[in-house]
Design a protein around this motif. Structure first.
Motif, PDB file in Angstrom:
ATOM      1  N   UNK A  52      -2.267   8.857  -5.636  1.00 26.50           N
ATOM      2  CA  UNK A  52      -3.104   7.872  -6.304  1.00 26.50           C
ATOM      3  C   UNK A  52      -3.802   7.026  -5.250  1.00 26.50           C
ATOM      4  N   UNK A  53      -5.119   7.100  -5.211  1.00 26.74           N
ATOM      5  CA  UNK A  53      -5.898   6.330  -4.236  1.00 26.74           C
ATOM      6  C   UNK A  53      -6.476   5.097  -4.907  1.00 26.74           C
ATOM      7  N   UNK A  54      -6.276   3.940  -4.284  1.00 22.06           N
ATOM      8  CA  UNK A  54      -6.745   2.688  -4.871  1.00 22.06           C
ATOM      9  C   UNK A  54      -7.199   1.736  -3.785  1.00 22.06           C
ATOM     10  N   UNK A  55      -8.051   0.796  -4.160  1.00 27.89           N
ATOM     11  CA  UNK A  55      -8.524  -0.212  -3.244  1.00 27.89           C
ATOM     12  C   UNK A  55      -7.495  -1.313  -3.061  1.00 27.89           C
ATOM     13  N   UNK A  56      -7.247  -1.701  -1.809  1.00 30.31           N
ATOM     14  CA  UNK A  56      -6.264  -2.728  -1.473  1.00 30.31           C
ATOM     15  C   UNK A  56      -6.926  -3.785  -0.585  1.00 30.31           C
ATOM     16  N   UNK A  57      -6.608  -5.049  -0.865  1.00 30.82           N
ATOM     17  CA  UNK A  57      -7.048  -6.122   0.019  1.00 30.82           C
ATOM     18  C   UNK A  57      -5.928  -6.409   1.007  1.00 30.82           C
ATOM     19  N   UNK A  58      -6.199  -6.204   2.276  1.00 33.76           N
ATOM     20  CA  UNK A  58      -5.177  -6.394   3.309  1.00 33.76           C
ATOM     21  C   UNK A  58      -4.732  -7.858   3.342  1.00 33.76           C
ATOM     22  N   UNK A  59      -3.423  -8.128   3.227  1.00 33.47           N
ATOM     23  CA  UNK A  59      -2.945  -9.515   3.249  1.00 33.47           C
ATOM     24  C   UNK A  59      -3.114 -10.196   4.606  1.00 33.47           C
ATOM     25  N   UNK A  60      -3.424  -9.418   5.643  1.00 30.17           N
ATOM     26  CA  UNK A  60      -3.569  -9.983   6.985  1.00 30.17           C
ATOM     27  C   UNK A  60      -5.024 -10.297   7.330  1.00 30.17           C
ATOM     28  N   UNK A  61      -5.907  -9.285   7.196  1.00 31.43           N
ATOM     29  CA  UNK A  61      -7.307  -9.481   7.601  1.00 31.43           C
ATOM     30  C   UNK A  61      -8.256  -9.612   6.415  1.00 31.43           C
ATOM     31  N   UNK A  62      -7.737  -9.474   5.187  1.00 28.58           N
ATOM     32  CA  UNK A  62      -8.525  -9.605   3.950  1.00 28.58           C
ATOM     33  C   UNK A  62      -9.579  -8.515   3.791  1.00 28.58           C
ATOM     34  N   UNK A  63      -9.467  -7.447   4.574  1.00 30.12           N
ATOM     35  CA  UNK A  63     -10.399  -6.328   4.429  1.00 30.12           C
ATOM     36  C   UNK A  63     -10.064  -5.539   3.163  1.00 30.12           C
ATOM     37  N   UNK A  64     -11.095  -4.994   2.529  1.00 34.19           N
ATOM     38  CA  UNK A  64     -10.896  -4.136   1.370  1.00 34.19           C
ATOM     39  C   UNK A  64     -10.860  -2.687   1.853  1.00 34.19           C
ATOM     40  N   UNK A  65      -9.707  -2.040   1.682  1.00 35.31           N
ATOM     41  CA  UNK A  65      -9.543  -0.671   2.182  1.00 35.31           C
ATOM     42  C   UNK A  65      -8.976   0.223   1.083  1.00 35.31           C
ATOM     43  N   UNK A 105       2.247  -3.905  -3.754  1.00 32.93           N
ATOM     44  CA  UNK A 105       2.516  -3.306  -5.053  1.00 32.93           C
ATOM     45  C   UNK A 105       1.440  -2.290  -5.399  1.00 32.93           C
ATOM     46  N   UNK A 106       1.847  -1.173  -5.959  1.00 31.67           N
ATOM     47  CA  UNK A 106       0.883  -0.179  -6.427  1.00 31.67           C
ATOM     48  C   UNK A 106       0.053  -0.821  -7.543  1.00 31.67           C
ATOM     49  N   UNK A 107      -1.269  -0.916  -7.374  1.00 29.25           N
ATOM     50  CA  UNK A 107      -2.077  -1.572  -8.412  1.00 29.25           C
ATOM     51  C   UNK A 107      -2.386  -0.622  -9.557  1.00 29.25           C
ATOM     52  N   UNK A 108      -2.379  -1.167 -10.777  1.00 26.35           N
ATOM     53  CA  UNK A 108      -2.826  -0.381 -11.931  1.00 26.35           C
ATOM     54  C   UNK A 108      -4.340  -0.565 -12.024  1.00 26.35           C
ATOM     55  N   UNK A 109      -5.065   0.094 -11.122  1.00 24.04           N
ATOM     56  CA  UNK A 109      -6.509  -0.062 -11.072  1.00 24.04           C
ATOM     57  C   UNK A 109      -7.220   0.757 -12.132  1.00 24.04           C
ATOM     58  N   UNK A 110      -8.561   0.646 -12.115  1.00 28.03           N
ATOM     59  CA  UNK A 110      -9.384   1.317 -13.129  1.00 28.03           C
ATOM     60  C   UNK A 110      -9.260   2.830 -13.063  1.00 28.03           C
ATOM     61  N   UNK A 111      -8.925   3.366 -11.883  1.00 27.92           N
ATOM     62  CA  UNK A 111      -8.859   4.833 -11.753  1.00 27.92           C
ATOM     63  C   UNK A 111      -7.423   5.362 -11.815  1.00 27.92           C
ATOM     64  N   UNK A 112      -6.473   4.547 -12.321  1.00 28.73           N
ATOM     65  CA  UNK A 112      -5.097   5.025 -12.405  1.00 28.73           C
ATOM     66  C   UNK A 112      -5.006   6.227 -13.344  1.00 28.73           C
ATOM     67  N   UNK A 113      -5.630   6.119 -14.519  1.00 30.28           N
ATOM     68  CA  UNK A 113      -5.678   7.251 -15.449  1.00 30.28           C
ATOM     69  C   UNK A 113      -7.056   7.895 -15.475  1.00 30.28           C
ATOM     70  N   UNK A 114      -7.944   7.414 -14.626  1.00 27.54           N
ATOM     71  CA  UNK A 114      -9.283   7.978 -14.574  1.00 27.54           C
ATOM     72  C   UNK A 114      -9.653   8.269 -13.133  1.00 27.54           C
ATOM     73  N   UNK A 115      -8.881   9.137 -12.459  1.00 25.71           N
ATOM     74  CA  UNK A 115      -9.141   9.406 -11.042  1.00 25.71           C
ATOM     75  C   UNK A 115     -10.499  10.055 -10.821  1.00 25.71           C
ATOM     76  N   UNK A 116     -11.152   9.692  -9.719  1.00 24.99           N
ATOM     77  CA  UNK A 116     -12.427  10.303  -9.383  1.00 24.99           C
ATOM     78  C   UNK A 116     -12.191  11.706  -8.844  1.00 24.99           C
ATOM     79  N   UNK A 117     -12.885  12.653  -9.397  1.00 26.20           N
ATOM     80  CA  UNK A 117     -12.699  14.051  -8.984  1.00 26.20           C
ATOM     81  C   UNK A 117     -14.056  14.710  -8.762  1.00 26.20           C
TER      82      UNK A 117
END
Length: 281
Positions: free
Chosen positions: A121-134, A269-281
């Motif tokens: 499961x690939x999801x966007x995460x905001x780094x708690x250290x540098x605040x980058x969106x990865x 924490x693993x986020x329940x993002x928009x693509x959790x059940x709608x993965x991009x393929x």
């Protein structure tokens, strides 16, 4: 030649062989099922509930019809697509999704996602250290179960009603709490939405405590409990909420994270993002 049988309504005769008739019949497909381990082991459901003291629940694997439910614009707007999806895949129809303890519901959601689209499961995460969106790849197989008897590791007493007694030092009171379920989750979400629409101040914490607390100092009167919640010392409120999060049977969604921008390592924490059940393929 004229088809006189067809013209006069005489019964037709099927001269094909039994083997030919068998091959012409529509195929019957059976969707596989699996049993999901419930973190609660059914311990916290009351007698008479279909999951009382039941440790597993049987679910169907996802199908194209289930994807229709998950992508229904009408259901998504109402915020009930996941609930309808779970109703569809749980084999025992006497089990109501909104009666499920939240930890058990999470376990079913994770299992359904794995058998539908795999554990990656690939999801966007905001780094708690540098605040980058990865973007970060999680492995849902690594989401481990938090057992139903985890309360034994904390200073908590289990009551005969299978609720929990937590002592609050600042108030010097024993507070009895219960496990929240899907109905509580839905109503809390609706309350928050209504307050936003009316531009009222948020009350998420006190609304949650009103559903969580069964008794204060042995008193079950709703007015007394509400008054206590409004005047509860912040230290007690924090302890109550923190202890509750530690003792609920659930799925541990924490996984190790390494930031690709700054190299920071830690748990997220693993986020329940928009693509959790709608993965991009």
């Amino acid at each position: 030649m004229r088809n006189n049988q067809g013209r006069f309504g005489a019964p037709s005769v099927d001269n094909s062989s039994p083997a030919q008739q068998q091959t012409e019949q529509p195929l019957q497909f059976v969707t596989p099922t699996e049993f999901v381990e419930l973190p609660s082991k059914g311990f916290f459901y009351p007698p008479g509930h279909p999951l009382h003291d039941v440790s597993t629940v049987e679910i169907r694997h996802m199908t194209a019809k289930d994807e229709d439910i998950l992508t229904s614009v009408a259901l998504l707007k109402k915020g009930i697509a996941i609930e309808r999806f779970l109703e569809n895949i749980i084999v025992d129809k006497s089990v109501r999704v909104n009666d499920l303890i939240i930890g058990d519901k999470n376990a079913i959601i994770i299992a359904a996602r794995i058998n539908g689209y795999g554990s990656e499961y690939e999801a966007g995460i905001t780094c708690p250290s540098c605040a980058s969106s990865v973007n970060f790849r999680f492995d849902l197989h690594e989401c481990n179960e938090i057992p139903y008897d985890v309360y034994k590791e904390h200073d908590v007493t289990l009551t005969e009603n299978r609720t929990f007694m937590i002592h609050l030092e600042r108030s010097d009171l024993d507070v009895e709490v219960r496990l929240l379920n899907g109905t509580d989750e839905l109503e809390l979400s609706q309350l928050a939405d209504n307050r936003r629409k009316k531009k009222l101040p948020e009350s998420n914490l006190t609304d949650q405590l009103k559903r969580l607390i069964v008794a204060v100092g042995g008193k079950t009167d709703a007015g007394y409990i509400n008054s206590f919640i409004q005047n509860m010392p912040a230290m007690d409120s924090r302890k109550l909420r923190g202890t509750y999060q530690k003792i609920i049977p659930n799925i541990d969604m924490r996984q190790n994270f390494v930031c690709s921008s700054c190299g920071h390592e830690g748990e997220v924490n693993v986020p329940f993002g928009a693509n959790f059940f709608w993965p991009q393929q």
